[in-house]
Design an enzyme around this catalytic site. Structure first.
Site, PDB file in Angstrom:
ATOM      1  N   SER A 164       3.307  -1.797  10.314  1.00 31.27           N
ATOM      2  CA  SER A 164       4.911  -1.887  10.720  1.00 31.27           C
ATOM      3  C   SER A 164       5.385  -3.067  10.226  1.00 31.27           C
ATOM      4  O   SER A 164       6.496  -3.668  10.716  1.00 31.27           O
ATOM      5  CB  SER A 164       5.145  -1.604  11.985  1.00 31.27           C
ATOM      6  OG  SER A 164       4.913  -0.177  12.284  1.00 31.27           O
ATOM      7  N   GLU A 222      -5.425  -4.944  10.564  1.00 28.31           N
ATOM      8  CA  GLU A 222      -4.446  -3.684  10.836  1.00 28.31           C
ATOM      9  C   GLU A 222      -4.611  -2.963  11.963  1.00 28.31           C
ATOM     10  O   GLU A 222      -5.524  -2.088  12.051  1.00 28.31           O
ATOM     11  CB  GLU A 222      -4.571  -2.701   9.484  1.00 28.31           C
ATOM     12  CG  GLU A 222      -4.134  -3.525   8.174  1.00 28.31           C
ATOM     13  CD  GLU A 222      -3.397  -2.266   7.304  1.00 28.31           C
ATOM     14  OE1 GLU A 222      -2.624  -2.705   6.390  1.00 28.31           O
ATOM     15  OE2 GLU A 222      -3.704  -1.066   7.161  1.00 28.31           O
ATOM     16  N   HIS A 254      -9.548   1.210   4.960  1.00 27.20           N
ATOM     17  CA  HIS A 254      -8.527   1.531   5.551  1.00 27.20           C
ATOM     18  C   HIS A 254      -8.370   2.263   6.852  1.00 27.20           C
ATOM     19  O   HIS A 254      -9.515   3.165   6.729  1.00 27.20           O
ATOM     20  CB  HIS A 254      -7.319   2.072   4.661  1.00 27.20           C
ATOM     21  CG  HIS A 254      -5.985   1.812   5.159  1.00 27.20           C
ATOM     22  ND1 HIS A 254      -5.665   2.861   6.124  1.00 27.20           N
ATOM     23  CD2 HIS A 254      -4.896   0.934   4.959  1.00 27.20           C
ATOM     24  CE1 HIS A 254      -4.188   2.628   6.410  1.00 27.20           C
ATOM     25  NE2 HIS A 254      -3.962   1.414   5.793  1.00 27.20           N
ATOM     26  N   GLY A 264       3.062  -1.067   4.215  1.00 26.11           N
ATOM     27  CA  GLY A 264       3.115   0.304   3.794  1.00 26.11           C
ATOM     28  C   GLY A 264       4.279   0.652   3.649  1.00 26.11           C
ATOM     29  O   GLY A 264       4.890   0.513   2.603  1.00 26.11           O
ATOM     30  N   GLY A 265       4.937   1.411   4.585  1.00 26.22           N
ATOM     31  CA  GLY A 265       6.215   2.059   4.472  1.00 26.22           C
ATOM     32  C   GLY A 265       7.241   1.366   3.851  1.00 26.22           C
ATOM     33  O   GLY A 265       8.014   1.538   2.932  1.00 26.22           O
ATOM     34  N   GLU A 278      -6.845   4.639   7.729  1.00 31.64           N
ATOM     35  CA  GLU A 278      -6.815   6.060   7.559  1.00 31.64           C
ATOM     36  C   GLU A 278      -7.999   6.712   6.859  1.00 31.64           C
ATOM     37  O   GLU A 278      -8.475   8.019   7.099  1.00 31.64           O
ATOM     38  CB  GLU A 278      -5.503   6.357   6.714  1.00 31.64           C
ATOM     39  CG  GLU A 278      -4.170   6.062   7.511  1.00 31.64           C
ATOM     40  CD  GLU A 278      -2.971   5.397   6.772  1.00 31.64           C
ATOM     41  OE1 GLU A 278      -3.076   5.464   5.436  1.00 31.64           O
ATOM     42  OE2 GLU A 278      -2.030   4.989   7.407  1.00 31.64           O
ATOM     43  N   GLY A 291       2.302   2.464  10.917  1.00 28.25           N
ATOM     44  CA  GLY A 291       3.130   3.592  10.623  1.00 28.25           C
ATOM     45  C   GLY A 291       4.228   3.926  11.760  1.00 28.25           C
ATOM     46  O   GLY A 291       4.730   5.129  12.031  1.00 28.25           O
ATOM     47  N   ASN A 340       0.622  -1.298   0.102  1.00 30.21           N
ATOM     48  CA  ASN A 340      -0.021  -0.028   0.114  1.00 30.21           C
ATOM     49  C   ASN A 340       0.826   1.413   0.248  1.00 30.21           C
ATOM     50  O   ASN A 340       1.533   1.675   0.955  1.00 30.21           O
ATOM     51  CB  ASN A 340      -0.944   0.035   1.328  1.00 30.21           C
ATOM     52  CG  ASN A 340      -1.762   1.109   1.324  1.00 30.21           C
ATOM     53  OD1 ASN A 340      -1.681   2.086   0.363  1.00 30.21           O
ATOM     54  ND2 ASN A 340      -2.562   1.138   2.569  1.00 30.21           N
ATOM     55  N   TRP A 341       1.156   1.777  -1.102  1.00 32.16           N
ATOM     56  CA  TRP A 341       1.976   2.878  -1.312  1.00 32.16           C
ATOM     57  C   TRP A 341       1.295   4.215  -0.588  1.00 32.16           C
ATOM     58  O   TRP A 341       2.065   5.133  -0.646  1.00 32.16           O
ATOM     59  CB  TRP A 341       2.140   3.050  -2.877  1.00 32.16           C
ATOM     60  CG  TRP A 341       3.082   1.998  -3.554  1.00 32.16           C
ATOM     61  CD1 TRP A 341       3.733   0.750  -2.567  1.00 32.16           C
ATOM     62  CD2 TRP A 341       3.616   1.772  -4.623  1.00 32.16           C
ATOM     63  NE1 TRP A 341       4.156   0.175  -3.619  1.00 32.16           N
ATOM     64  CE2 TRP A 341       4.367   0.636  -4.869  1.00 32.16           C
ATOM     65  CE3 TRP A 341       3.560   2.659  -5.817  1.00 32.16           C
ATOM     66  CZ2 TRP A 341       4.725   0.182  -6.092  1.00 32.16           C
ATOM     67  CZ3 TRP A 341       4.081   2.215  -7.195  1.00 32.16           C
ATOM     68  CH2 TRP A 341       4.554   1.026  -6.990  1.00 32.16           C
ATOM     69  N   LYS A 342       0.147   4.235  -0.406  1.00 32.75           N
ATOM     70  CA  LYS A 342      -0.439   5.336   0.265  1.00 32.75           C
ATOM     71  C   LYS A 342      -0.158   6.788  -0.511  1.00 32.75           C
ATOM     72  O   LYS A 342      -0.150   6.557  -1.662  1.00 32.75           O
ATOM     73  CB  LYS A 342       0.282   5.572   1.682  1.00 32.75           C
ATOM     74  CG  LYS A 342      -0.252   4.268   2.412  1.00 32.75           C
ATOM     75  CD  LYS A 342      -0.211   4.778   4.081  1.00 32.75           C
ATOM     76  CE  LYS A 342      -0.329   2.992   4.709  1.00 32.75           C
ATOM     77  NZ  LYS A 342      -0.103   3.318   6.328  1.00 32.75           N
TER      78      LYS A 342
HETATM   79  P1  13P Z   1       2.764   0.694   7.702  1.00 28.31           P
HETATM   80  O1  13P Z   1       3.663  -0.727   7.095  1.00 28.31           O
HETATM   81  O2  13P Z   1       3.784   1.898   7.148  1.00 28.31           O
HETATM   82  O3  13P Z   1       2.777   0.543   9.110  1.00 28.31           O
HETATM   83  O4  13P Z   1       1.407   0.680   7.125  1.00 28.31           O
HETATM   84  C1  13P Z   1       0.638  -0.405   7.036  1.00 28.31           C
HETATM   85  C2  13P Z   1      -0.756  -0.043   6.467  1.00 28.31           C
HETATM   86  O5  13P Z   1      -1.378   0.847   6.839  1.00 28.31           O
HETATM   87  C3  13P Z   1      -0.956  -0.893   5.113  1.00 28.31           C
HETATM   88  O6  13P Z   1      -2.171  -0.479   4.689  1.00 28.31           O
END
Ligand code: 13P
Length: 255
Positions: A213, A167, A95, A234-235, A97, A173, A9-11
């Site tokens: 994470s 999640e 998600h 994510g990251g 967020e 994050g 997930n590149w956000k």
């Molecule tokens: P991180 O891996 O940056 O914690 O993000 C997880 C995430 O929200 C994937 O959708």
């Protein structure tokens, strides 16, 4: 036996050139991770460019969100049909967020889940508790409430086409990954909720990913749990080496 999926997930990151470059690096090295299904979910504006890079490869394409209507006067929204037109197979829905920053309710996400399934898209649907909810001992209750609301009205055939992503919000994050045991406990609960509502054979087939994470360093412990069928990253998915390092540790889940 469930084949594991590692999805990035590149956000709201990267630009057009760096998104294409990252996709290229992943496609070129995807054969090094034969035991994982792979997918990348770039920002919507880069779906077309990234889609061209991953077309015909082992790397699937996913969007990070969609609206539930097919078309019409919905300024700023993107329909599932548009995502299909761009070659998407997957779409992340609900998600945290979007739930917590943009105010999406489970009922709203549920409409999107139905719309995605009707279009033949595979939704990766996120659930997860806040830190305060975990600390109050409410995790199981929150997960049940989100499960009931988000997957309302799905028949068994539809449930089989859903991917769930657990999640925990406190792990996203933050670098504070859930322990394999903490994640496994909720994954098992989710599988039991599916079995309760449908039947055990359905529960045994639905993929449940962990997100929050995940790195190449901690992926091994998570991916070896009996009910963890992959990761939504994510990251660490913004670095090809990390992403592929996670995918290299995937293995079929057997329980
Ligand atoms: P991180 O891996 O940056 O914690 O993000 C997880 C995430 O929200 C994937 O959708």
């Amino acid at each position: 036996m469930r084949r594991q999926l590692i999805a990035g997930n590149w956000k709201m990151n990267l630009n057009r050139a760096s998104a294409v470059a990252l996709a290229l690096q992943i496609v070129e090295k995807a054969d090094g991770c034969p035991r994982a299904d792979l997918a990348v979910c770039p920002p919507a504006v880069y779906l077309e460019a990234v889609g061209k890079v991953v077309a015909g490869s082992r790397v699937g394409l996913g969007a990070q969100n969609m609206f539930y209507q097919l078309s019409g006067a919905f300024t700023g929204e993107i329909s599932g049909e548009m995502l299909r037109d761009l070659g998407c197979q997957y779409v992340i829905l609900g998600h945290s967020e979007r739930r917590n920053i943009l105010g999406e309710s489970s009922e709203f996400v549920n409409r999107k889940v139905h719309a995605a399934l009707n279009l033949g898209l595979t939704p990766m649907v996120c659930v997860g508790e806040l830190l305060a909810e975990r600390e109050a001992g409410d995790t199981a209750q929150v997960i049940r409430r989100q499960f009931d609301g988000t997957f309302s009205g799905l028949n068994a055939e539809e449930m089989l086409r859903v991917i769930i992503a657990y999640e925990p919000v406190w792990a996203i994050g933050t670098g504070k990954v859930a322990t394999p045991e903490q994640a496994q406990e909720v994954h098992l609960q989710l599988r039991q909720l599916i079995a309760e509502r449908y039947q055990e054979s359905v529960a045994q087939q639905v993929k449940i990913l962990y997100g929050g994470s995940v790195t190449a360093e901690n992926a091994g412990g998570l991916l070896s749990q009996p009910d963890i069928d992959g990761a939504l990253v994510g990251g660490a998915s913004l670095k090809a080496e990390q992403f592929l390092g996670i995918a290299a540790q995937a293995r079929d889940t057997q329980n």
